[in-house]
Design a protein around this motif. Structure first.
Motif, mmCIF file in Angstrom:
data_model
loop_
_atom_site.group_PDB
_atom_site.id
_atom_site.type_symbol
_atom_site.label_atom_id
_atom_site.label_comp_id
_atom_site.label_asym_id
_atom_site.label_seq_id
_atom_site.Cartn_x
_atom_site.Cartn_y
_atom_site.Cartn_z
ATOM 1 N N ILE A 64 67.985 51.836 -1.991
ATOM 2 C CA ILE A 64 66.788 52.503 -1.477
ATOM 3 C C ILE A 64 66.323 53.606 -2.424
ATOM 4 O O ILE A 64 65.132 53.851 -2.576
ATOM 5 C CB ILE A 64 67.039 53.023 -0.044
ATOM 6 C CG1 ILE A 64 65.718 53.137 0.710
ATOM 7 C CG2 ILE A 64 67.806 54.325 -0.022
ATOM 8 C CD1 ILE A 64 65.878 53.261 2.193
ATOM 9 N N ARG A 65 67.280 54.271 -3.098
ATOM 10 C CA ARG A 65 66.874 55.269 -4.092
ATOM 11 C C ARG A 65 66.251 54.611 -5.317
ATOM 12 O O ARG A 65 65.440 55.228 -6.004
ATOM 13 C CB ARG A 65 68.082 56.118 -4.507
ATOM 14 C CG ARG A 65 68.489 57.143 -3.453
ATOM 15 C CD ARG A 65 69.550 58.076 -3.980
ATOM 16 N NE ARG A 65 69.868 59.103 -2.999
ATOM 17 C CZ ARG A 65 70.800 60.016 -3.159
ATOM 18 N NH1 ARG A 65 71.532 60.023 -4.272
ATOM 19 N NH2 ARG A 65 71.034 60.918 -2.227
ATOM 20 N N MET A 66 66.621 53.380 -5.571
ATOM 21 C CA MET A 66 66.064 52.643 -6.702
ATOM 22 C C MET A 66 64.546 52.542 -6.601
ATOM 23 O O MET A 66 63.834 52.581 -7.617
ATOM 24 C CB MET A 66 66.681 51.240 -6.735
ATOM 25 C CG MET A 66 66.062 50.285 -7.735
ATOM 26 S SD MET A 66 66.736 48.607 -7.548
ATOM 27 C CE MET A 66 65.989 48.090 -5.993
ATOM 28 N N SER A 280 69.274 61.945 3.646
ATOM 29 C CA SER A 280 68.450 62.142 2.456
ATOM 30 C C SER A 280 66.986 61.882 2.768
ATOM 31 O O SER A 280 66.620 60.772 3.171
ATOM 32 C CB SER A 280 68.919 61.213 1.330
ATOM 33 O OG SER A 280 68.009 61.229 0.248
ATOM 34 N N SER A 281 66.152 62.905 2.575
ATOM 35 C CA SER A 281 64.706 62.729 2.773
ATOM 36 C C SER A 281 64.135 61.763 1.750
ATOM 37 O O SER A 281 63.220 60.986 2.049
ATOM 38 C CB SER A 281 63.995 64.080 2.662
ATOM 39 O OG SER A 281 64.451 64.982 3.643
ATOM 40 N N ALA A 282 64.672 61.809 0.527
ATOM 41 C CA ALA A 282 64.178 60.913 -0.525
ATOM 42 C C ALA A 282 64.495 59.460 -0.187
ATOM 43 O O ALA A 282 63.655 58.573 -0.356
ATOM 44 C CB ALA A 282 64.793 61.291 -1.872
ATOM 45 N N ALA A 283 65.710 59.216 0.289
ATOM 46 C CA ALA A 283 66.091 57.841 0.627
ATOM 47 C C ALA A 283 65.284 57.310 1.805
ATOM 48 O O ALA A 283 65.097 56.104 1.939
ATOM 49 C CB ALA A 283 67.585 57.781 0.944
ATOM 50 N N THR A 284 64.791 58.220 2.659
ATOM 51 C CA THR A 284 64.032 57.801 3.836
ATOM 52 C C THR A 284 62.560 57.550 3.524
ATOM 53 O O THR A 284 61.858 56.909 4.309
ATOM 54 C CB THR A 284 64.146 58.887 4.938
ATOM 55 O OG1 THR A 284 65.516 59.256 5.085
ATOM 56 C CG2 THR A 284 63.632 58.384 6.268
#
Length: 432
Positions: A64-66, A280-284
């Motif tokens: 998901i971070r990708m 993680s807000s970024a992962a969401t």
């Protein structure tokens, strides 16, 4: 001529229907919730052995971070380029940032209030606590300079979200400014958004398995006893986040956007579950964008502007937690704070929360700047962090939910103000 029987092991329509009925036809948030519950049970049963399956959760987070950086870049460029009028960029961006700062400031007050009510720091014994060194927060001037990347390609490669946002806004504004000549490029980025969102949909099919592994690992290594040792701090955080989400975010929708609250909370569980499990807000972000556009009726223009900005600017849960820990430290070390010190701590907390990286436990390592403002020494700060850090993962899961609901509530409110909200879609129950 009769049909020949399917080869051995082939998937028959009956098998496909069974899998579809019991998996793919079940709405995603229900699958994730089931994975959370099963993961907690398995973690408690396996204990430390649950670490063996943590790799599956790590794989999900990597997947998901990708897609976060590509999604932020192409969606902002596409959103800005699709505004039609350059003045709308200032209107949407200005309202978004103003609301984020307001909700963050309120969150600080909520955290301090509930820490005062619950008194989690009163009588705390730091004997046996291993101090944890914390880095000093960068000055505000350095944070502001960091918004402008020296090398945009490097910002994309290293995941510097603020730098990516700044560069993407410039690219989108450039496409918008050159008019007809920029339309082919705008179409390319618009198609890019569709591609990334489709990849996001595929990745989210892995979410229940990743969430299961992450929850099993957390419960296996931390266990339920974490809530016994740090019960008052956890209770203050949970109640504070509930108040922030239900009263502040819900109130913003009701009072400022003039919208019913129930459809919002009914339609966001996919994003909430991912926020809770990944911390993680970024992962969401990829899930939040899909929820905002598909479930809540927010236009792509607003969603692609408000939500990526919210990933780094909107930190309600983080601000609430830092405010809570500030009062916790004052109570633990017997400090009587003056109104001026409380105000200074509140302003510092808002600035620190805005600069906090959207990754698990990052807020603990920004705490030094706030505690210094009320007279807590670096050695005492290290004790506070050392006391909280063993339990922080579960606390982080809770406060990330407040970060996420703030992003979505602000996006809906700004969309309503800008005439970019499909109210019929917002009110309608999504097809499961």
């Amino acid at each position: 001529m009769t049909d020949s029987p399917p080869p051995a092991g082939a998937e028959t329509p009956a098998k496909r229907n069974f899998v579809q009925r019991w998996w793919f036809d079940v709405v995603l948030w229900k699958r994730i919730f089931l994975a959370l519950v099963l993961g907690a049970i398995v973690g408690l049963l396996l204990g430390e052995n649950a670490t063996a399956i943590k790799w599956l959760g790590d794989l999900f987070i990597r997947l998901i971070r990708m897609i976060v950086v590509p999604l932020v870049f192409v969606s902002i460029v596409s959103g800005v380029a699709g505004m039609g009028d350059p003045r709308r960029l200032g209107s949407i961006g200005g309202k978004t940032i103003l609301l984020y700062f307001c909700t963050t400031a309120i969150a600080v007050c909520v955290g301090m209030l509930f820490s005062t009510l619950f008194q989690p720091g009163a009588g705390v014994d730091f004997a046996g606590v291993t101090p944890q060194a914390v880095g000093s927060a960068p000055p505000v001037s350095e944070q502001l300079l960091g918004i402008v990347p020296l090398n945009p390609i490097e910002a994309l490669a290293t995941g510097d979200i603020l730098g990516v946002i700044f560069f993407a806004i410039l690219v989108g504004a450039g496409i918008l400014a050159i008019g007809e000549k920029g339309k082919p490029v705008a179409a390319l980025f618009e198609a890019g958004v569709e591609v990334i969102l489709y990849i996001t949909k595929l990745v989210m099919e892995v979410a229940p398995f990743g969430v299961f592994a992450l929850m099993a690992w957390v419960m296996g290594t931390a266990g339920l006893e974490v809530f016994v040792h740090i019960f008052l701090l956890a209770a203050a955080l949970v109640v504070g986040c509930a108040v922030q989400v239900l009263l502040i975010h819900g109130g913003m929708l009701r009072l400022l956007a003039k919208l019913p609250i129930w459809p919002f909370f009914r339609d966001i569980p996919d994003a909430v579950m991912v926020a809770f499990s990944t911390s993680s807000s970024a992962a969401t972000l990829p899930v939040a964008m899909r929820v905002a556009e598909k479930n809540l009726g927010v236009s792509h223009t607003v969603a692609s502007t408000a939500l990526p900005i919210g990933t780094t600017v909107s930190m309600d849960g983080t601000a609430l937690y830092i405010g809570l820990l500030t009062m916790f430290a004052a109570q633990a070390f017997g400090l009587d704070l003056t109104p001026a010190q409380l105000l200074l701590a509140g302003v510092t907390t808002v600035l620190v929360a805005v600069g906090t990286a959207p990754i698990p436990s990052a807020s603990l390592f920004m705490l030094a700047a706030v505690l210094t403002s009320i007279g807590v020494t670096p050695e005492q700060t290290a004790l506070v962090v050392g006391f909280v850090l063993p339990f922080d993962r579960l606390l982080d899961m809770t406060r990330t939910v407040a970060n996420n609901t703030s992003d979505l509530a602000v996006a809906v409110t700004v969309a309503k103000w800008e005439g970019e909200l499909d109210e019929a879609s917002y009110r309608a129950k999504p097809v499961e």
